[in-house]
Design a protein around this motif. Structure first.
Motif, mmCIF file in Angstrom:
data_model
loop_
_atom_site.group_PDB
_atom_site.id
_atom_site.type_symbol
_atom_site.label_atom_id
_atom_site.label_comp_id
_atom_site.label_asym_id
_atom_site.label_seq_id
_atom_site.Cartn_x
_atom_site.Cartn_y
_atom_site.Cartn_z
ATOM 1 N N ALA A 180 0.864 -1.176 0.000
ATOM 2 C CA ALA A 180 0.000 0.000 0.000
ATOM 3 C C ALA A 180 0.899 1.223 0.000
ATOM 4 C CB ALA A 180 -0.911 0.003 1.221
ATOM 5 N N ILE A 181 0.810 2.043 -1.048
ATOM 6 C CA ILE A 181 1.644 3.233 -1.167
ATOM 7 C C ILE A 181 0.879 4.294 -1.949
ATOM 8 C CG2 ILE A 181 2.787 2.243 -3.214
ATOM 9 C CD1 ILE A 181 5.281 3.894 -2.470
ATOM 10 N N PRO A 182 0.794 5.520 -1.437
ATOM 11 C CA PRO A 182 0.122 6.577 -2.191
ATOM 12 C C PRO A 182 0.812 6.803 -3.535
ATOM 13 C CG PRO A 182 0.512 7.252 0.079
ATOM 14 C CD PRO A 182 1.291 5.998 -0.127
ATOM 15 N N LEU A 183 0.018 6.843 -4.610
ATOM 16 C CA LEU A 183 0.568 7.043 -5.942
ATOM 17 C C LEU A 183 -0.148 8.189 -6.654
ATOM 18 C CD1 LEU A 183 0.987 3.348 -7.197
ATOM 19 C CD2 LEU A 183 2.775 4.886 -6.338
ATOM 20 N N ASP A 184 0.620 9.010 -7.327
ATOM 21 C CA ASP A 184 0.076 10.097 -8.150
ATOM 22 C C ASP A 184 -0.587 9.480 -9.376
ATOM 23 O OD1 ASP A 184 -0.345 12.191 -9.928
ATOM 24 O OD2 ASP A 184 1.520 13.211 -9.401
ATOM 25 N N PRO A 185 -1.871 9.753 -9.607
ATOM 26 C CA PRO A 185 -2.557 9.153 -10.755
ATOM 27 C C PRO A 185 -1.866 9.406 -12.090
ATOM 28 C CG PRO A 185 -4.150 10.174 -9.284
ATOM 29 C CD PRO A 185 -2.785 10.569 -8.791
ATOM 30 N N VAL A 186 -1.133 10.517 -12.207
ATOM 31 C CA VAL A 186 -0.467 10.860 -13.471
ATOM 32 C C VAL A 186 0.674 9.900 -13.773
ATOM 33 C CG1 VAL A 186 0.827 12.636 -14.709
ATOM 34 C CG2 VAL A 186 -1.113 13.287 -13.251
ATOM 35 N N THR A 187 1.417 9.515 -12.746
ATOM 36 C CA THR A 187 2.598 8.657 -12.939
ATOM 37 C C THR A 187 2.388 7.237 -12.410
ATOM 38 O OG1 THR A 187 3.545 9.391 -10.828
ATOM 39 C CG2 THR A 187 4.139 10.654 -12.809
ATOM 40 N N GLU A 188 1.161 6.919 -12.028
ATOM 41 C CA GLU A 188 0.893 5.657 -11.332
ATOM 42 C C GLU A 188 1.333 4.427 -12.129
ATOM 43 O OE1 GLU A 188 -2.863 3.195 -9.385
ATOM 44 O OE2 GLU A 188 -3.108 5.290 -9.977
ATOM 45 N N TYR A 189 1.077 4.392 -13.414
ATOM 46 C CA TYR A 189 1.407 3.209 -14.221
ATOM 47 C C TYR A 189 2.903 2.902 -14.157
ATOM 48 C CZ TYR A 189 1.941 0.113 -18.232
ATOM 49 O OH TYR A 189 2.270 -0.937 -19.052
ATOM 50 N N ASP A 190 3.726 3.927 -14.383
ATOM 51 C CA ASP A 190 5.176 3.727 -14.352
ATOM 52 C C ASP A 190 5.655 3.336 -12.959
ATOM 53 O OD1 ASP A 190 5.423 4.323 -17.033
ATOM 54 O OD2 ASP A 190 5.830 6.450 -16.674
ATOM 55 N N MET A 191 5.072 3.948 -11.921
ATOM 56 C CA MET A 191 5.492 3.647 -10.547
ATOM 57 C C MET A 191 5.136 2.211 -10.156
ATOM 58 S SD MET A 191 7.119 6.294 -9.660
ATOM 59 C CE MET A 191 7.512 6.503 -11.404
ATOM 60 N N VAL A 209 2.977 -9.718 -6.723
ATOM 61 C CA VAL A 209 2.968 -8.381 -6.140
ATOM 62 C C VAL A 209 1.590 -7.747 -6.338
ATOM 63 C CG1 VAL A 209 4.063 -6.112 -6.086
ATOM 64 C CG2 VAL A 209 5.425 -8.147 -6.660
ATOM 65 N N VAL A 210 0.973 -7.338 -5.236
ATOM 66 C CA VAL A 210 -0.318 -6.654 -5.266
ATOM 67 C C VAL A 210 -0.100 -5.234 -4.758
ATOM 68 C CG1 VAL A 210 -2.686 -6.623 -4.414
ATOM 69 C CG2 VAL A 210 -1.533 -8.818 -4.817
ATOM 70 N N ILE A 211 -0.440 -4.251 -5.579
ATOM 71 C CA ILE A 211 -0.227 -2.849 -5.212
ATOM 72 C C ILE A 211 -1.569 -2.144 -5.105
ATOM 73 C CG2 ILE A 211 0.860 -0.670 -5.864
ATOM 74 C CD1 ILE A 211 2.896 -2.331 -7.486
ATOM 75 N N ASN A 212 -1.847 -1.591 -3.925
ATOM 76 C CA ASN A 212 -3.064 -0.806 -3.681
ATOM 77 C C ASN A 212 -4.321 -1.575 -4.106
ATOM 78 O OD1 ASN A 212 -1.344 1.146 -2.743
ATOM 79 N ND2 ASN A 212 -1.464 2.427 -4.565
ATOM 80 N N GLY A 213 -4.724 -2.466 -3.233
ATOM 81 C CA GLY A 213 -5.800 -3.400 -3.538
ATOM 82 C C GLY A 213 -7.122 -2.774 -3.940
ATOM 83 N N THR A 214 -7.419 -1.541 -3.498
ATOM 84 C CA THR A 214 -8.681 -0.910 -3.900
ATOM 85 C C THR A 214 -8.605 -0.328 -5.305
ATOM 86 O OG1 THR A 214 -8.180 1.326 -3.092
ATOM 87 C CG2 THR A 214 -9.100 -0.247 -1.502
ATOM 88 N N GLY A 215 -7.363 -0.170 -5.824
ATOM 89 C CA GLY A 215 -7.182 0.417 -7.147
ATOM 90 C C GLY A 215 -6.757 1.873 -7.124
ATOM 91 N N ARG A 216 -6.977 2.556 -5.990
ATOM 92 C CA ARG A 216 -6.593 3.972 -5.889
ATOM 93 C C ARG A 216 -6.165 4.258 -4.454
ATOM 94 N NH1 ARG A 216 -7.538 9.327 -7.765
ATOM 95 N NH2 ARG A 216 -7.979 10.787 -6.065
#
Length: 343
Positions: A180-191, A209-216
């Protein structure tokens, strides 16, 4: 089949942010008074904090100074004006804007009389463990991986500070890592790609690897959650691999058994493991308020009793031997308590 799962929360998580802030204040007291008695708690929600507890020290800080220490600690973790500007006011905080209410008094005389005669400041049961894995700091692999990944992501610029990780290991192989890590929607794909590659590099290609299970995950820190000191004990100690005893070690001076005896239990478990060449050792210590004697018991990885004895070394000797009057508790909180004994 052996299945192990552990979670870790980086110091940017609201609960661990509170742990860090009270540890930071403890350090400020110990710098001036190594014998200060401190027991502080912090709760943080949005830009509002409440600092409560007891302090008895030859050095005095005003309530306004204590409030500023809270704000300073939050900024040191990374919640600065610049960070707030990047994520937006509705999504996180800056330490500079936090309003702090302070409720701090002196240690109870009923407790002090026991500590003054070199007894422990509370009763309790405390647990330590060690596994025969020097490469990973004699810590369980699932916990070590969760902490290494979580700490690295917190220090990176790939996302926000409020990071949690969870790793599952089956028979020595990491099979899943939840991030779980806060991600900027603009760069989320690359991150997401960067994070996945990093996790697999550390945990192995078989690790899902599961990143941010809710999707946002954008709103974070004390805006998205309420932080409270001492609410992440499993993440502080050994993850899902050991019983947890006592209370939080954060914001407390070493006369509190929550600090000293949790650390002593780890030291004794590690020493017993090395001395007897075992794969895994657990140590349980119990004490009585106002008294110096402790019962120390050792168990193997299956819970079978190996040894149990009474020890009478007074708290002052244990505190000195473990070097616990040094003002380094904020750094211990940020780094982790155990697994660094030989580094």
């Amino acid at each position: 089949m052996k299945v192990q799962t552990s979670e870790y929360c980086a110091v940017g998580h609201p609960d661990r942010l509170c742990d860090y802030a009270v540890s930071y204040i403890l350090d400020r007291y110990l710098e001036h008074d190594p014998n200060a008695r401190v027991a502080l708690e912090l709760q943080l929600k949005d830009a509002n904090a409440t600092l409560s507890g007891e302090v008895t020290s030859t050095y005095r800080y005003s309530h306004s100074e204590l409030a500023e220490f809270v704000r300073e600690a939050i900024r040191k973790v990374g919640y600065t004006d610049e960070y707030l500007g990047k994520w937006g006011e509705g999504n996180t905080i800056s330490g500079s804007g936090v309003e702090v209410t302070v409720h701090v008094s002196q240690q109870s005389g009923d407790i002090a009389q026991g500590v003054n005669r070199d007894g422990w400041g509370d009763q309790g049961i405390f647990h330590g463990m060690a596994v025969n894995d020097r490469k990973h700091g004699y810590m369980p692999l699932d916990y070590w991986l969760a902490r290494e990944i979580g700490t690295a992501l917190y220090r990176s610029d790939w996302g926000g500070q409020d990071v949690k990780t969870q790793v599952t290991v089956i028979d020595g192989t990491a099979v899943e890592c939840v991030v779980a890590i806060p991600l900027d929607p603009v760069t989320e794909y690359d991150m997401r790609n960067l994070i996945t590659s990093y996790v697999k590099m550390l945990a192995g290609e078989k690790c899902e690897v599961v990143i941010n299970g809710t999707g946002r995950y954008v709103t974070h820190g004390p805006i998205g959650d309420c932080g409270t000191t001492g609410r992440k004990l499993v993440a502080d100690f050994y993850g899902g691999n050991s019983k947890i005893g006592g209370g939080s070690p954060w914001g407390k001076d070493p006369t509190k058994a929550d600090v000293s005896l949790n650390i002593l239990a780890r030291v004794k478990a590690l020493d017993y493991l090395k001395e007897h060449g075992l794969d895994e050792v657990h140590c349980a210590i119990c004490c009585c308020i106002g008294r110096a004697q402790i019962r120390v018991s050792f168990f193997d990885g299956k819970g079978e009793l190996l040894d149990s004895r009474i020890e009478g070394d007074p708290p002052s000797h244990i505190i000195e031997q473990l070097g616990l009057r040094t003002p380094d508790y904020a750094e211990r909180c940020k780094r982790g308590l155990f697994g660094f004994e030989e580094k």
